[in-house]
Design an enzyme around this catalytic site. Structure first.
Site, short mmCIF file in Angstrom:
data_model
loop_
_atom_site.label_atom_id
_atom_site.label_comp_id
_atom_site.label_asym_id
_atom_site.label_seq_id
_atom_site.Cartn_x
_atom_site.Cartn_y
_atom_site.Cartn_z
N CYS A 130 -21.24 -7.22 4.42
CA CYS A 130 -21.93 -7.68 5.63
C CYS A 130 -20.93 -8.29 6.62
O CYS A 130 -20.89 -9.50 6.82
CB CYS A 130 -23.01 -8.68 5.26
SG CYS A 130 -24.18 -7.93 4.14
N GLY A 152 8.54 -3.33 -3.14
CA GLY A 152 7.18 -3.35 -3.66
C GLY A 152 6.46 -2.07 -3.27
O GLY A 152 6.37 -1.11 -4.03
N TYR A 191 -0.87 -3.22 -2.36
CA TYR A 191 -1.67 -4.16 -1.56
C TYR A 191 -3.12 -3.71 -1.46
O TYR A 191 -3.80 -3.95 -0.46
CB TYR A 191 -1.03 -4.38 -0.18
CG TYR A 191 0.41 -4.83 -0.30
CD1 TYR A 191 0.69 -6.09 -0.82
CD2 TYR A 191 1.47 -3.99 0.04
CE1 TYR A 191 2.00 -6.51 -0.99
CE2 TYR A 191 2.79 -4.41 -0.13
CZ TYR A 191 3.05 -5.66 -0.65
OH TYR A 191 4.34 -6.08 -0.81
N ARG A 203 -6.52 -3.79 3.70
CA ARG A 203 -5.46 -3.47 4.66
C ARG A 203 -5.97 -3.02 6.03
O ARG A 203 -5.46 -3.48 7.05
CB ARG A 203 -4.49 -2.42 4.08
CG ARG A 203 -3.73 -2.90 2.85
CD ARG A 203 -2.61 -1.93 2.44
NE ARG A 203 -1.58 -1.89 3.46
CZ ARG A 203 -1.43 -0.93 4.36
NH1 ARG A 203 -2.23 0.11 4.36
NH2 ARG A 203 -0.49 -1.01 5.27
#
Ligand SMILES: *Cc1c(COP(=O)(O)O)cnc(C)c1O
Length: 425
Positions: A351, A283, A379, A320
């Site tokens: 926030c 991937g 991702y 990530r």
């Protein structure tokens, strides 16, 4: 100027470019936050795998959870790839781009009956089954539909991929796969179930792996099982070693896909399994360094302890860093030697104190300038959310100087679609 590990992202003079496209121009044209992907980079990464696999019995299945935009899938489908899917939703996406279901493997620990039914109807190459109870349910669903499910068992080989604990998947303590010690028994049980046909064996030991050895350990562990299983008269057509090859975010030096493949094929040959079909599920290594996330600098906020560079991309667009503590490169889209450098945490508008993209970075930027988060092709968008009612970014694909909008920016109306007010009291 080249950026290490990013052959298709570089500086041309002062401008950051992806292929031949100036990222700041794309940011002005399509707005920010904006994901930019290079088709050439994706195809070059694929070619890296294929150089070693040419002439070998194999199927390369792109693990689409890394980036599931339809145009990205189309790039890999047109190049003849198969796909590794982990949900019914991913199945619908690959079917929408016209992929031959006989090139799809279906992974995941929690497949539902309806997902199984849909994948059986489509005719996927293999269900990568992860537990005993899943075997029983799949057999039942297949038998009820008058079908036979082709299966592989995902083995937990208990090898340490030496990567981040959140992305190690092949250790005994992980939720994934069937323990190596129980595998032969489980294969014998699977072979006796009415709705199933054993076709393969698989594993996936983790992600962002930067060494060859864990793969060779896993291959050995799988081949030991193949030999044991076949001695019980159960044929194993393919060996699927999963994905997980790492990319360069900072100064990692992962092996090239070509070297990894040569090493794996060498081990298959050495053990007398050279003719066996090899399935792969990469991937990140196919798309990660093909993409950047462009963002506009909103404010520079000096503080007593720390400075902040507040940008319009946030944890909902790229999770990530805060999810894994991952380090991602962040660079100016336009370099200007006259600008003073500012050392700051690069944060978004969400926030949450966890809303950061990079810590302690030197950036020579002013409000209105653009920065790019590098290595954002995997991702990134695939894990984006609407937290804080933020619309997800737009995505563009480039190839040389060609540019295509491949996903429109999500509107607030898009987000509210499907919500309902209570009846008026
Ligand atoms: C995520 C995943 C992959 C791909 O992993 P990468 O690290 O992106 O190469 C392959 N197989 C399975 C089963 C996965 O869950």
């Amino acid at each position: 100027m080249k950026l290490p590990g990013h052959p298709h992202v570089r500086y041309r003079g002062a401008d950051l470019v992806v292929d031949d496209c100036v990222v700041a121009d794309l940011a002005r044209r399509f707005g920010t936050p904006l994901y930019v992907y290079s088709r050439r980079a994706m195809l070059a990464s694929l070619a890296d795998y294929r150089r070693a696999l040419a002439g070998r019995n194999h199927l390369l299945c792109y693990a689409m959870k890394a980036n599931s935009n339809l145009a990205v899938l189309q790039v890999f489908a047109e190049a003849g790839c198969g796909f590794d899917i982990v949900s019914g939703g991913e199945l619908e996406r690959v079917l929408a781009v016209g992929v031959d279901p006989a090139r799809i493997v279906f992974s995941g620990v929690g497949k539902t009956r309806s997902e199984m039914r849909r994948a059986l109807d489509a005719g996927v190459l293999s269900f990568n089954v992860e537990s005993d109870p899943e075997l029983d349910v799949l057999s039942e669903v297949a038998a009820a539909a008058g079908k036979v499910a082709r299966i592989s068992l995902r083995i937990n080989p208990d090898v340490d991929p030496q990567t981040h604990p959140y992305i190690s998947t092949g250790l005994k303590a992980n939720k994934f796969g069937i323990a190596h010690a129980h595998a032969v028994d489980t294969y014998r049980r699977a072979a006796a179930l009415p709705g199933l046909r054993v076709v393969g064996i698989d594993c996936h030991i983790g992600s962002q792996i930067t060494a060859v050895d864990p793969y060779l350990d896993a291959v050995d562990r799988l081949l030991d099982l193949v030999e044991a299983i076949e001695s019980h008269g159960i044929a194993i057509e393919h060996v699927d070693i999963g994905g997980g090859l790492g990319i360069t975010y900072a100064n990692e030096e992962p092996p090239s896909a070509e070297l990894l493949m040569k090493s794996v094929l060498g081990r298959l040959d050495a053990r007398g399994h050279g003719q066996r079909k090899l399935v792969l599920e990469p991937g990140r290594s196919l798309v990660g360094n093909a993409g950047v996330l462009a963002s506009e600098v909103l404010y520079l906020k000096p503080g007593d302890e720390k400075n902040f560079c507040i940008v319009d991309a946030a944890m909902n667009d790229m999770i990530r860093p805060t999810l894994y503590g991952a380090w991602m490169g962040i660079v100016e889209c336009t370099r200007d030697a006259a600008r003073p450098a500012f050392r700051a945490d690069v944060v978004g508008p969400v926030c949450e104190s966890g809303d950061w993209l990079g810590r302690d970075r030197e950036l020579a930027v002013q409000p209105g300038d653009f920065v790019a988060v590098l290595s954002a092709g995997a991702y990134g968008m695939a894990a984006a959310s609407n937290y804080n009612t933020r619309g997800r970014p737009a995505e563009v694909m480039v190839d040389g100087s060609d540019v295509w909008l491949i996903r429109e920016r999500e509107s607030t109306a898009d987000q509210m679609r499907g919500e309902h007010l209570l009846p008026v009291r």
